[in-house]
Design an enzyme around this catalytic site. Sequence first.
Site, PDB file in Angstrom:
ATOM      1  N   LEU A   1      18.991   0.367  19.184  1.00  0.00           N
ATOM      2  CA  LEU A   1      17.359   1.430  19.257  1.00  0.00           C
ATOM      3  C   LEU A   1      17.854   2.357  17.975  1.00  0.00           C
ATOM      4  O   LEU A   1      18.234   3.034  18.054  1.00  0.00           O
ATOM      5  CB  LEU A   1      17.879   2.313  20.849  1.00  0.00           C
ATOM      6  CG  LEU A   1      16.372   3.188  20.314  1.00  0.00           C
ATOM      7  CD1 LEU A   1      15.197   2.396  20.462  1.00  0.00           C
ATOM      8  CD2 LEU A   1      16.271   4.100  21.919  1.00  0.00           C
ATOM      9  N   HIS A   2      17.857   1.981  16.609  1.00  0.00           N
ATOM     10  CA  HIS A   2      17.785   2.676  15.360  1.00  0.00           C
ATOM     11  C   HIS A   2      17.139   1.654  14.050  1.00  0.00           C
ATOM     12  O   HIS A   2      16.079   0.431  14.569  1.00  0.00           O
ATOM     13  CB  HIS A   2      19.282   2.130  14.680  1.00  0.00           C
ATOM     14  CG  HIS A   2      20.167   2.025  15.210  1.00  0.00           C
ATOM     15  ND1 HIS A   2      20.997   3.858  15.538  1.00  0.00           N
ATOM     16  CD2 HIS A   2      21.552   1.314  16.888  1.00  0.00           C
ATOM     17  CE1 HIS A   2      22.030   3.754  16.487  1.00  0.00           C
ATOM     18  NE2 HIS A   2      22.412   2.295  17.590  1.00  0.00           N
ATOM     19  N   ALA A   3      16.844   2.408  13.350  1.00  0.00           N
ATOM     20  CA  ALA A   3      16.199   1.877  12.338  1.00  0.00           C
ATOM     21  C   ALA A   3      14.620   2.046  12.474  1.00  0.00           C
ATOM     22  O   ALA A   3      13.835   2.515  13.018  1.00  0.00           O
ATOM     23  CB  ALA A   3      17.058   1.007  10.962  1.00  0.00           C
TER      24      ALA A   3
END
Length: 90
Positions: A14-16
């Site tokens: 759950l990044h970028a």
Amino acid sequence: MSERTVKIESKVGLHARPAALFVQTAAKAPMDVTVGRPGHDPVNAKSILAVLGLDARHGEEVTLRAEGDGADELLERLQRLLSQPEPESA
């Protein structure tokens, strides 16, 4: 209150881009929405900094919560985003 536990399938977690799409989708809702990792306090799903701060990674589970009219539909959309190996547009 509606609640779902979802496994993160995106390779970057759950990044970028997945986090941005997740937050954009949550921000469209008129209700409070939270996301949290097991054993940690939930955070505001409408805040990119809070979501990135979760450091939720590929294969981990998160719990989504929302309350109000349309909560189930919103959690369904957010679940679909997190369940995809590669993010799509919100």
